[in-house]
Design an enzyme around this catalytic site. Structure first.
Site, PDB file in Angstrom:
ATOM      1  N   SER A 137       0.849  -1.182   0.000  1.00  0.00           N
ATOM      2  CA  SER A 137       0.000   0.000   0.000  1.00  0.00           C
ATOM      3  C   SER A 137       0.889   1.237   0.000  1.00  0.00           C
ATOM      4  O   SER A 137       1.905   1.298  -0.693  1.00  0.00           O
ATOM      5  CB  SER A 137      -0.930  -0.039   1.211  1.00  0.00           C
ATOM      6  N   TYR A 151      -5.012   8.071  -6.159  1.00  0.00           N
ATOM      7  CA  TYR A 151      -3.992   7.145  -5.681  1.00  0.00           C
ATOM      8  C   TYR A 151      -4.302   6.730  -4.244  1.00  0.00           C
ATOM      9  O   TYR A 151      -4.293   5.536  -3.922  1.00  0.00           O
ATOM     10  CB  TYR A 151      -2.614   7.801  -5.758  1.00  0.00           C
ATOM     11  N   LYS A 155      -5.331   2.878  -2.774  1.00  0.00           N
ATOM     12  CA  LYS A 155      -4.606   2.208  -1.697  1.00  0.00           C
ATOM     13  C   LYS A 155      -5.487   2.029  -0.459  1.00  0.00           C
ATOM     14  O   LYS A 155      -5.371   1.019   0.256  1.00  0.00           O
ATOM     15  CB  LYS A 155      -3.337   2.985  -1.353  1.00  0.00           C
TER      16      LYS A 155
END
Length: 287
Positions: A137, A151, A155
């Site tokens: 992650s 983004y 994650k």
């Protein structure tokens, strides 16, 4: 004990470093790259140490089953799945097109999800000696910055999946590990993608533009040593070395002082919100 690793994104960065470390420690590795010709140096480096290499684009859902079958055929299965392949889309959320957002989620979330589903039967069948799923992650999942909206979302989704998954597969003696790196001196920043739409006028001069400039200037200056980072991951997964005592005890592995600082700040903000809203939250049942 020698184990069999399947590592995505083995063409550079953490994936390549982890593959080389595992091979040097006597383990077997199956590394994936999007193109063997474009990643010829990395392919040569890990194949020279005995690794198998498979081409894989994690966004191509229809290829996953064949890749899983091919990987299992090399050594009769795998013991450790490392979902490392990924990239970052940067820009204002308002400027992100649907296609850009979808590709970000396909790469960072749906790709790992499909590989987890594909390999779970194998991992379960070999779990008598302990098997592991490692999902790489980012600190951005716990502490998002402006410009990293999609983004961070990708994650964050991967971490939510991992938390539930860990509870589902624990009875099968399969361990889940979320790796949360801060800033490390890999090619990550040089490989980021910015929105096709230029930064729109309302965001110029604000936090989004400021962070984009910071990322541009940070490449090659990150304090984090990727070699040390992958060593910690290897130790936790294998139960060896300095961090080996954490094996099976932690779900998350933060990496880097910057990561620790940002997580601690996020925890304080969460606690503050909790303290402020607790009374309101507790008063929502039927009378």
């Amino acid at each position: 004990m020698s184990q069999i690793w399947f590592i995505t994104g083995a063409s550079s960065g953490f994936g390549l470093d982890l593959a080389l470390l595992a091979l040097d420690a006597g383990h077997k590795v199956i590394g994936t790259v999007r193109s063997t010709s474009k990643a010829s140096d990395a392919v040569s480096a890990i194949k020279s140490k005995g690794a198998e290499v498979v081409e894989l684009d994690v966004t191509k859902a229809d290829t996953i089953a064949d890749v899983v079958e091919k990987a299992n055929a090399f050594y009769g299965g795998i013991d450790i799945l490392v979902n490392n392949a990924g990239y970052s889309l940067l820009g204002a959320v308002e400027d992100m097109k649907d296609e850009e957002a979808q590709l970000q989620m396909e790469t960072n979330f749906f790709g790992p999800l499909r590989l987890i589903r594909g390999f779970l039967p194998t991992l379960r069948s070999r779990s008598s000696t302990g098997t592991t799923i490692v999902n790489v992650s980012s600190i951005a999942a716990q502490s998002p910055y402006p410009s990293c909206g999609l983004y961070s979302a990708s994650k964050y989704a991967l971490e939510g999946l991992s938390e539930a998954l860990a509870q589902e597969i624990a009875p099968f003696n399969i361990t889940t590990l979320i790796v949360e790196p801060g800033a490390f001196r890999t090619n990550f920043l040089s490989a980021v993608q910015k929105t096709e739409t230029p930064l729109s006028e309302p965001y110029r001069g604000g936090p989004v533009e400021h962070l984009l400039g910071m990322f541009d200037s940070a490449q090659g200056k990150q304090r984090g040593d990727p070699g040390k980072a992958v060593k910690r991951v290897f130790e936790v997964v294998t139960g060896t070395g300095e961090a080996g005592g954490l094996k099976g005890k932690v779900l998350r592995l933060p990496l880097g002082p910057d990561c620790v600082g940002r997580i601690e700040g996020a925890m304080k903000k969460l606690q503050s919100d909790w303290d402020e809203t607790r009374e309101v939250a507790m008063g929502t049942d039927f009378d």
